[in-house]
Design an enzyme around this catalytic site. Structure first.
Site, PDB file in Angstrom:
ATOM      1  N   TYR A 193       0.875  -1.246   0.047  1.00 40.32           N
ATOM      2  CA  TYR A 193      -0.016  -0.005  -0.034  1.00 40.32           C
ATOM      3  C   TYR A 193       0.882   1.289   0.079  1.00 40.32           C
ATOM      4  O   TYR A 193       2.115   1.124  -0.392  1.00 40.32           O
ATOM      5  CB  TYR A 193      -0.969  -0.063   1.312  1.00 40.32           C
ATOM      6  CG  TYR A 193      -2.160   0.717   1.312  1.00 40.32           C
ATOM      7  CD1 TYR A 193      -2.827   0.878   0.474  1.00 40.32           C
ATOM      8  CD2 TYR A 193      -2.089   1.556   2.674  1.00 40.32           C
ATOM      9  CE1 TYR A 193      -4.106   1.644   0.359  1.00 40.32           C
ATOM     10  CE2 TYR A 193      -3.305   2.591   2.324  1.00 40.32           C
ATOM     11  CZ  TYR A 193      -4.070   2.579   1.736  1.00 40.32           C
ATOM     12  OH  TYR A 193      -5.311   3.482   1.556  1.00 40.32           O
ATOM     13  N   ARG A 246      -6.112  11.230 -10.405  1.00 42.70           N
ATOM     14  CA  ARG A 246      -5.674  11.800  -9.422  1.00 42.70           C
ATOM     15  C   ARG A 246      -5.157  10.657  -8.408  1.00 42.70           C
ATOM     16  O   ARG A 246      -5.855  10.377  -7.421  1.00 42.70           O
ATOM     17  CB  ARG A 246      -6.442  12.747  -8.733  1.00 42.70           C
ATOM     18  CG  ARG A 246      -5.964  13.815  -7.695  1.00 42.70           C
ATOM     19  CD  ARG A 246      -5.636  13.273  -6.558  1.00 42.70           C
ATOM     20  NE  ARG A 246      -6.759  12.906  -5.432  1.00 42.70           N
ATOM     21  CZ  ARG A 246      -6.950  11.783  -4.768  1.00 42.70           C
ATOM     22  NH1 ARG A 246      -5.734  10.954  -4.623  1.00 42.70           N
ATOM     23  NH2 ARG A 246      -7.749  11.599  -4.010  1.00 42.70           N
ATOM     24  N   LYS A 270      -6.115  -1.431  -2.638  1.00 46.65           N
ATOM     25  CA  LYS A 270      -7.270  -1.048  -2.049  1.00 46.65           C
ATOM     26  C   LYS A 270      -8.102  -2.522  -1.620  1.00 46.65           C
ATOM     27  O   LYS A 270      -8.477  -2.639  -0.495  1.00 46.65           O
ATOM     28  CB  LYS A 270      -8.145  -0.242  -2.557  1.00 46.65           C
ATOM     29  CG  LYS A 270      -7.531   1.234  -2.716  1.00 46.65           C
ATOM     30  CD  LYS A 270      -7.859   2.066  -1.156  1.00 46.65           C
ATOM     31  CE  LYS A 270      -6.908   3.423  -1.471  1.00 46.65           C
ATOM     32  NZ  LYS A 270      -6.943   4.231  -0.147  1.00 46.65           N
ATOM     33  N   GLU A 342     -12.284   5.887  -6.305  1.00 49.36           N
ATOM     34  CA  GLU A 342     -10.895   6.138  -5.676  1.00 49.36           C
ATOM     35  C   GLU A 342     -10.263   6.815  -6.736  1.00 49.36           C
ATOM     36  O   GLU A 342     -10.114   6.638  -7.784  1.00 49.36           O
ATOM     37  CB  GLU A 342     -10.254   4.726  -5.537  1.00 49.36           C
ATOM     38  CG  GLU A 342      -9.074   4.510  -4.872  1.00 49.36           C
ATOM     39  CD  GLU A 342      -9.388   4.950  -3.083  1.00 49.36           C
ATOM     40  OE1 GLU A 342      -9.932   4.301  -2.566  1.00 49.36           O
ATOM     41  OE2 GLU A 342      -8.630   6.115  -2.783  1.00 49.36           O
ATOM     42  N   ASP A 343      -9.538   7.873  -6.228  1.00 50.44           N
ATOM     43  CA  ASP A 343      -8.530   8.783  -6.844  1.00 50.44           C
ATOM     44  C   ASP A 343      -9.151   9.148  -8.246  1.00 50.44           C
ATOM     45  O   ASP A 343      -8.358   9.375  -9.026  1.00 50.44           O
ATOM     46  CB  ASP A 343      -7.441   7.793  -6.911  1.00 50.44           C
ATOM     47  CG  ASP A 343      -6.594   7.628  -5.754  1.00 50.44           C
ATOM     48  OD1 ASP A 343      -7.100   7.947  -4.640  1.00 50.44           O
ATOM     49  OD2 ASP A 343      -5.496   7.101  -5.674  1.00 50.44           O
ATOM     50  N   ASP A 365     -13.910   7.062  -1.152  1.00 53.77           N
ATOM     51  CA  ASP A 365     -12.954   6.914  -0.221  1.00 53.77           C
ATOM     52  C   ASP A 365     -12.258   8.152   0.033  1.00 53.77           C
ATOM     53  O   ASP A 365     -11.618   8.382   1.165  1.00 53.77           O
ATOM     54  CB  ASP A 365     -11.802   5.879  -0.687  1.00 53.77           C
ATOM     55  CG  ASP A 365     -11.042   5.290   0.236  1.00 53.77           C
ATOM     56  OD1 ASP A 365     -11.320   5.100   1.341  1.00 53.77           O
ATOM     57  OD2 ASP A 365      -9.637   4.851  -0.246  1.00 53.77           O
ATOM     58  N   ASP A 366     -11.737   8.877  -0.926  1.00 51.24           N
ATOM     59  CA  ASP A 366     -10.926  10.256  -0.687  1.00 51.24           C
ATOM     60  C   ASP A 366     -11.688  11.397  -0.116  1.00 51.24           C
ATOM     61  O   ASP A 366     -11.207  11.939   0.671  1.00 51.24           O
ATOM     62  CB  ASP A 366     -10.244  10.644  -2.195  1.00 51.24           C
ATOM     63  CG  ASP A 366      -9.746   9.568  -2.881  1.00 51.24           C
ATOM     64  OD1 ASP A 366      -8.507   9.088  -2.050  1.00 51.24           O
ATOM     65  OD2 ASP A 366     -10.178   8.951  -3.676  1.00 51.24           O
ATOM     66  N   ASN A 507      -0.468  11.571   0.098  1.00 50.81           N
ATOM     67  CA  ASN A 507       0.384  10.255  -0.281  1.00 50.81           C
ATOM     68  C   ASN A 507       0.814  10.452  -1.590  1.00 50.81           C
ATOM     69  O   ASN A 507       0.412  11.157  -2.407  1.00 50.81           O
ATOM     70  CB  ASN A 507      -0.344   9.235  -0.055  1.00 50.81           C
ATOM     71  CG  ASN A 507      -1.123   9.142   1.453  1.00 50.81           C
ATOM     72  OD1 ASN A 507      -0.521   9.007   2.292  1.00 50.81           O
ATOM     73  ND2 ASN A 507      -2.585   8.975   1.470  1.00 50.81           N
TER      74      ASN A 507
HETATM   75  O1  LIG Z   1      -4.246   5.497  -0.870  1.00 53.33           O
HETATM   76  C1  LIG Z   1      -4.079   5.892   0.074  1.00 53.33           C
HETATM   77  O2  LIG Z   1      -3.008   5.936   0.828  1.00 53.33           O
HETATM   78  C2  LIG Z   1      -5.160   7.062   0.767  1.00 53.33           C
HETATM   79  C3  LIG Z   1      -5.774   7.629  -0.459  1.00 53.33           C
HETATM   80  O3  LIG Z   1      -6.904   7.237  -0.643  1.00 53.33           O
HETATM   81  C4  LIG Z   1      -5.351   8.466  -1.235  1.00 53.33           C
HETATM   82  O4  LIG Z   1      -3.995   9.084  -0.818  1.00 53.33           O
HETATM   83  O5  LIG Z   1      -5.701   8.824  -2.260  1.00 53.33           O
HETATM   84 MG   LIG Z   2      -7.414   7.569  -2.792  1.00 47.24          MG
END
Ligand SMILES: O=C([O-])CC(=O)C(=O)O
Ligand SMILES: [Mg+2]
Length: 651
Positions: A193, A246, A270, A342-343, A365-366, A507
């Protein structure tokens, strides 16, 4: 058990279907052990396995011995290697007619990561499943395999090598991969991760691997329903989907990096955590990358780039593809499948959540996961710094998904605690974006998600001046921009706060707003610090400071489990608050004394079960749960539903 010799089995007219792959299979020397059925719509489901068999569930039941009494296989149709569901958790809906599952024995069995046990096959299994001679004589325990693999992995000094070793293992022996990850979660989380997954997405370009999820590009427009049928599993419970615009704080990675695995780096990573940390069985997880092009020039000019070589589709074209995907998912997997966005980039993330929140079980999630984990950390931090949430002042650097998502959840919680309207509680929260402090005078040019945070104030153009002007007690970095909490910023925080709360959330590590060392050094050891990516403990002035990891990985696995075990059909903000409170409640006095505002990840499965129980309870309370009756002890129920990576015995 339905255990048939491959040739005679295929010749048996009772099992009528034969397709090209069957022919192919006949040429494979070892006989097969097959557990089979098809879905009620008669569609042969698993195009990836080597034998497709059509028969009724009843025929299989009739051909099967009474199910063994052990919990794992309770009330399921079992046969030979693996049952018809392929995995073993109570999160399965026992009423559905299963998908086709066929499992090879002999050589192909050793190549099947779902069932392969490597050197752990017993003598009996070697005889029963045509493995004799294919393995060396030794039989080892799973524990010994874990020990050996950990020793192998520790030999690698470079994190990317460890990452590749883990990915190899996942492709070779899935249960061993999860056993390793669960038993050594603190050590291996940074490998599979953040930060390593981010580095992998950026850098790795040369190794070809198996695809590990679905790629849905503009080329698949109009065919997404068909595409979903190509995935080998039918009973999907969680989908993690990204469009790669992103990725972490790294920007547009398009279909990402340059080979198949990494095209899926984030969704696969994830979902590994959904399984390891939240106990969702691996076969119920589906990683998806939506490819609408990329605006990353470097990728567009890279001859090895694997994605669509065009600039990102936007507007109607983009919306239509996503809409087709969302409908196809619901049609294929029903309304209880959890879709985690996600992202995605800010300009799509908020809109997608607003659009699909009312009709689908969706979670960003974000926006929401990060919000929930940060709120949990703040609830815990209050025990160290004193005061209620409403008595604190918050300043964010970065007013995107994470920043505004966190801010909104804090405002909601303050409102819940004080009874003040959210419009009022928002006034305790300030934001700085790339143009400086967000103020009312900037209102016109602001994107809609920033507007609630535009308060009355004169213009301030940079973070240091904003810190000095607002005098926040809590400083939160959600900018995706590394090293932006400078010495001057942290020192300013430390001048008017005895214990400044500093959260550097971006991150991977390269994008963290400051390091743990900087936070402690510049605040003379007084900061309460946590970060999105992990930092090793640091020594300052003769004292060792450990810091917590404010990462949504604490939240989404337990939240997902809670949604699944309650059969929830929508995600509600109150569930996020429940998750935050459940997580904060797991922070012990001892953790706090050492400056930690999160519990250690080593307890994460227990923590996830608690989060799941509270989220499920909230789903029942809100009338959003469909799995009835409500189990009496939700924690025990959640725990009993969690996937175990222990090997099963193949009879
Ligand atoms: O993935 C991760 O560590 C946390 C997260 O959702 C991100 O930074 O977009
Ligand atoms: Mg994310």
């Amino acid at each position: 058990m339905l255990s048939l010799n491959g040739t005679s089995f295929l010749d048996n007219s009772l099992y009528g279907v034969s397709r090209g792959v069957v022919q192919q299979h006949r040429r494979v020397a070892p006989p097969m052990v097959v557990v089979a059925s098809v879905s009620s719509n008669g569609r042969a489901g698993d195009r990836n396995v080597s034998v497709l068999v059509e028969t009724s569930l009843k025929e299989i039941r009739d051909a099967s011995p009474a199910p063994p009494a052990d919990k794992d296989s309770k009330s399921k149709v079992t046969g030979g290697i693996g049952d018809v569901y392929g995995e073993d958790t109570a999160t399965e809906d026992q009423s559905i007619t299963p998908w086709t599952v066929s499992v090879a024995s002999g050589y192909p069995l050793l190549r099947d990561p779902h069932y392969n046990k490597g050197l752990a096959f017993t003598e009996k299994e070697k005889d029963a499943h045509y493995l004799r001679g294919l393995l060396p004589p030794v039989v080892v325990s799973q524990e010994l395999q874990v020990k050996k693999m950990m020793a192998n992995i520790r030999q690698y000094q470079v994190p990317l090598q460890r990452y590749m070793a883990m990915m190899d293992l996942q492709e070779r022996n899935e249960r061993l991969f999860y056993k390793l990850l669960i038993d050594h979660v603190e050590e291996l989380l940074p490998v599979v991760y953040t930060p390593t997954v981010g580095e992998a997405c950026q850098k790795y370009g040369s190794i070809f691997r198996q695809p590990q999820g679905l790629f849905i590009s503009l080329k698949e427009k109009g065919k997404i329903l068909e595409v979903l049928k190509n995935w080998p599993q039918q009973k999907i419970q969680v989908i993690v989907v990204t469009d790669g615009e992103r990725i972490l704080g790294l920007g547009d990675l398009g279909c990402q990096a340059r080979h198949h695995l990494l095209g899926m780096g984030i969704p696969v990573g994830k979902l590994s955590l959904y399984t390891a940390l939240g106990g969702i069985r691996p076969s119920a997880c589906l990683p998806v990358t939506i490819d609408v092009g990329t605006n990353n020039e470097k990728l567009l000019n890279d001859e090895f780039y694997i994605g669509l070589r065009q600039r990102r589709a936007t507007g109607k074209e983009y919306a239509e593809l996503i809409d087709e995907f969302m409908s196809a998912v619901k049609q294929t997997y029903g309304e209880k499948v959890l879709i985690q966005f996600e992202d995605f980039a800010n300009h799509n993330a908020f809109d997608l959540l607003a659009k699909y929140g009312p009709t689908h079980l969706v979670f960003n999630d974000d926006i929401q996961g990060t919000a929930s984990v940060v709120l949990a950390g703040l609830i815990a931090a209050l025990k160290l710094v004193g005061g209620t949430l409403a008595e604190h002042t918050f300043l964010f650097l970065g007013a995107g998904e994470a920043g505004t998502g966190i801010a909104e959840l804090i405002a909601l919680e303050m409102s819940k605690q004080t009874g003040a309207p959210v419009d009022e509680t928002r006034k305790k929260i300030w934001m700085v974006d790339s143009k400086g402090l967000i103020t009312r005078s900037r209102m016109e040019g602001l994107q809609h998600f920033k507007r609630p945070w535009a308060h009355e104030h004169g213009p301030v153009t940079n973070l240091v001046d904003a810190v000095k002007a607002i005098k926040p007690t809590v400083l939160i970095g959600s900018s995706g921009a590394g090293r932006t909490f400078t010495k001057e910023v942290v020192e300013a925080m430390a001048t008017f706060n005895e214990k400044p709360v500093v959260l550097a959330l971006s991150n991977p590590t390269s994008q963290s707003e400051c390091t743990a060392e900087e936070a402690y050094m510049w605040s003379e050891g007084r900061a309460i610090f946590a970060s999105g990516s992990p930092f090793d403990p640091v020594e300052y002035d003769g004292k060792v400071y450990a810091s917590g990891q404010a990462n949504n990985a604490y939240i989404f696995p337990g939240l997902g489990l809670g949604l699944i075990i309650s059969g929830a059909i929508r995600v509600h903000d109150d569930m996020l608050l429940a998750a935050s409170e459940a997580l904060a409640a797991q922070v012990t006095e001892e953790n706090l004394e050492s400056g930690l505002i999160y519990p250690p990840f080593s307890n994460i499965r227990k923590i996830s079960a608690k989060i799941a129980a509270d989220v499920a309870a909230k789903a029942y309370e809100l009338g959003l749960a469909t799995r009835l009756p409500q189990p009496e002890n939700l924690v025990a129920y959640a725990e009993s539903c969690m996937y175990s990576p222990a090997y099963r015995c193949y009879r």
